[in-house]
Design a protein around this motif. Structure first.
Motif, PDB file in Angstrom:
ATOM      1  N   LYS A 321       0.825  -1.217   0.000  1.00 44.96           N
ATOM      2  CA  LYS A 321       0.000   0.000   0.000  1.00 44.96           C
ATOM      3  C   LYS A 321       0.857   1.264   0.000  1.00 44.96           C
ATOM      4  CE  LYS A 321      -4.228  -2.019   1.673  1.00 44.96           C
ATOM      5  NZ  LYS A 321      -5.002  -2.425   2.846  1.00 44.96           N
ATOM      6  N   THR A 324       1.840   1.844  -3.530  1.00 45.22           N
ATOM      7  CA  THR A 324       0.669   2.359  -4.252  1.00 45.22           C
ATOM      8  C   THR A 324       0.430   3.830  -3.926  1.00 45.22           C
ATOM      9  OG1 THR A 324      -0.266   0.165  -4.046  1.00 45.22           O
ATOM     10  CG2 THR A 324      -1.767   1.871  -4.767  1.00 45.22           C
ATOM     11  N   ARG A 328      -0.160   6.580  -6.613  1.00 43.93           N
ATOM     12  CA  ARG A 328      -1.412   7.317  -6.707  1.00 43.93           C
ATOM     13  C   ARG A 328      -1.157   8.823  -6.746  1.00 43.93           C
ATOM     14  NH1 ARG A 328      -4.333   6.448  -2.031  1.00 43.93           N
ATOM     15  NH2 ARG A 328      -4.325   4.246  -2.522  1.00 43.93           N
ATOM     16  N   ARG A 339       0.774   1.108 -15.195  1.00 46.66           N
ATOM     17  CA  ARG A 339      -0.399   0.842 -14.375  1.00 46.66           C
ATOM     18  C   ARG A 339      -0.802  -0.613 -14.484  1.00 46.66           C
ATOM     19  NH1 ARG A 339      -3.115   4.354 -11.298  1.00 46.66           N
ATOM     20  NH2 ARG A 339      -5.062   4.153 -12.409  1.00 46.66           N
ATOM     21  N   PRO A 340      -1.370  -1.226 -13.463  1.00 48.42           N
ATOM     22  CA  PRO A 340      -1.471  -0.677 -12.110  1.00 48.42           C
ATOM     23  C   PRO A 340      -0.092  -0.629 -11.440  1.00 48.42           C
ATOM     24  CG  PRO A 340      -2.271  -2.958 -12.210  1.00 48.42           C
ATOM     25  CD  PRO A 340      -1.915  -2.569 -13.593  1.00 48.42           C
ATOM     26  N   ILE A 341      -0.013  -0.040 -10.257  1.00 43.95           N
ATOM     27  CA  ILE A 341       1.268   0.110  -9.564  1.00 43.95           C
ATOM     28  C   ILE A 341       1.743  -1.277  -9.102  1.00 43.95           C
ATOM     29  CG2 ILE A 341       2.444   1.253  -7.627  1.00 43.95           C
ATOM     30  CD1 ILE A 341       1.299   3.157  -9.840  1.00 43.95           C
ATOM     31  N   VAL A 346       7.580   2.148  -8.357  1.00 40.00           N
ATOM     32  CA  VAL A 346       6.693   2.874  -9.252  1.00 40.00           C
ATOM     33  C   VAL A 346       7.497   3.100 -10.530  1.00 40.00           C
ATOM     34  CG1 VAL A 346       5.481   5.061  -9.602  1.00 40.00           C
ATOM     35  CG2 VAL A 346       5.465   3.964  -7.348  1.00 40.00           C
TER      36      VAL A 346
END
Ligand code: F0G
Length: 457
Positions: A321, A324, A328, A339-341, A346
């Motif tokens: 998280k 993420t 985000r 994407r997604p992370i 990243v």
């Protein structure tokens, strides 16, 4: 109450100062390093997101384990602990300790490889590819099509294209050294591989009599995604999911510098006794005796503990998280991202960020230099600097993607460090159209990104 804030599930017991610097100083350091962050001094870096490898903060329990290390040459207690832990996790009988992941790769692919051999992976990590190609063999990447498109949302973008796998196995009958699933798929964006995909790959490999291997250095992070996204997996523990994945494979190569939460170490785990014997011979010649390989007793102690800690649900939840969270924030600023992370990092799509910089002027290198100049953030280009090759006429054959990786060390940085990183991107976006590319002025033949020199255009 259900909180929005993700807190680090640990307290800080020991601190390491960060040396702050000015933009003028960093502009000078960057020129002195020939615009290659690998050539910067760590003391001139403020937030080091170059890698999540070997950069973890160890726990008090691991440091206590360090004191318990048994440094006997043969049959040490620490080896027994590490061996038992790896056997329990992987279900594989033969465990070879190595000083890091690539040493395990050199041993295994040195044995399985050679001219005329072919290796197939969702994506070979750069040291994996180099170790395979060094033997004269060929390394082929077959991620699913969605995995090649940075903007495409897919829950398991790390998956292997099983149709392409079947075709390659038929075309290369008798020549395939191994099929390797990298979990999570580091070079493809830190994206997870589903259990269903691993099962399909395992089945196909068995059908063709080809070894199926896992490059498992981020398997705990991969397990988080499986539990979160794959049907029927909600009730299984993270460790149980990892064990299921291992049960499908014939062997595993691990850089313990990632999900074993240590600063150095690795191992090779194998089921087959004959293959293990051949590898053990190479281990003894190049790494060390079978009960320590490339490691000290204290390292093995820390690995055994780290392999347990990494599957702690609170840790894994915070880990994924918090990655993420950075993703985000950047997404909200309009930064084009993979994407997604993914799990450990990243990935920024530098080709989309800087459409005016063509691949042969290395858009990823441009972003890496911007991040250092503006904020002392060190990151890594994963694009044409790392994977580009030259055509016979001397022009660049660019890599499929131009990514920049912000890899997040485990248990090291806090949320305010990550907010500082996100804030820096506000300026990156403002400067976007004025940012220029680079040209390479000096490069070695293999793994050029480590030592190449650049010049701004
Ligand atoms: N496999 C994968 C998927 C990796 O990410 C790495 C290392 C290795 C193998 C090699 O392990 O460094 O212990 O020899 N990745 C680091 C990174 C270097 O920054 O992603 P090693």
């Amino acid at each position: 109450m259900k909180h929005r804030t993700i807190i680090e599930p640990f307290r800080i017991k020991s601190v390491e100062p960060i040396g702050l610097s000015t933009e003028a100083e960093r502009t000078r350091y960057l020129a002195e390093a020939h615009y290659n962050p690998f050539l910067l001094r760590s003391r001139d870096v403020i937030i080091d997101l170059m890698t999540d490898s070997g950069t973890s903060a160890m726990s008090a329990h691991q440091w206590a384990g360090i004191m318990e290390g048994d440094e006997a040459y043969a049959g040490s207690r620490s080896w027994e602990r590490m061996q038992a832990e790896v056997q329990d996790l992987t279900g594989m009988e033969h465990v070879l300790p190595t000083h890091q992941g690539r040493a395990a790769e050199r041993i295994l692919y040195g044995h399985l490889g050679g001219p005329g051999k072919v290796f197939i992976s969702n994506t070979h990590f750069d040291t994996t590819r180099a170790n395979i190609e060094y033997t004269g063999a060929i390394a082929i990447d077959i991620p699913i099509a969605e995995g090649r498109d940075p903007a495409h949302e897919h829950p398991f973008k790390g998956n292997m294209d099983v149709t392409a796998l079947e075709a390659l196995l038929r075309e290369n009958k008798g020549k395939v050294g191994a099929v390797i699933l990298t979990v999570t798929n580091n070079s493809g964006g830190g994206q997870p591989v589903s259990l269903a995909n691993a099962e399909a790959v395992g089945r196909i490999c068995r059908g063709h009599g080809v070894p199926f291997l896992l490059d498992c250095c981020r398997i705990a992070e991969n397990s988080w995604f499986i539990k979160d996204r794959e049907e029927g997996m909600e009730g299984v523990t993270y460790r149980g999911i990892a064990q299921r994945m291992f049960s499908l494979a014939d062997g595993a190569v691990m850089s313990a510098k990632k999900d074993a939460l240590v600063n150095m170490g690795g191992f090779l785990a194998l089921r087959d006794a004959t293959l293990a014997e051949a590898c053990i011979n190479l281990l003894i010649i190049t790494e060390g005796f079978t009960t320590y390989g490339g490691l000290s007793g204290r390292d093995m102690e820390a690995i055994a503990i780290g392999l347990q800690e990494v599957f702690d649900p609170d840790y894994l939840d915070y880990r994924i998280k918090s990655t993420t969270f950075v993703g985000r924030k950047l997404h909200e600023l309009g930064v084009p991202l993979m994407r997604p992370i993914g799990g450990h990092a990243v990935y920024i799509d530098a080709k989309a960020l800087y459409p005016h910089i063509p691949p042969h002027e290395y858009p990823g290198q441009a972003l890496v230099c911007e991040l250092y100049r503006l904020a002392g953030i060190r990151s890594v280009e994963i694009g044409s600097v790392m994977f580009g090759t030259y055509r016979p006429d001397g022009t660049l054959q660019p890599s499929a993607m131009e990514l920049v990786r912000l890899a997040i060390p485990r248990r090291v940085y806090t949320q305010s460090h990550m907010e500082y990183v996100a804030e820096t991107f506000e300026e990156v976006m403002r400067e976007r159209s004025r940012t220029r590319g680079f040209r390479i002025t000096k490069e070695p033949r293999f793994l050029r990104h480590f030592t190449a020199h650049f010049e701004p255009l």
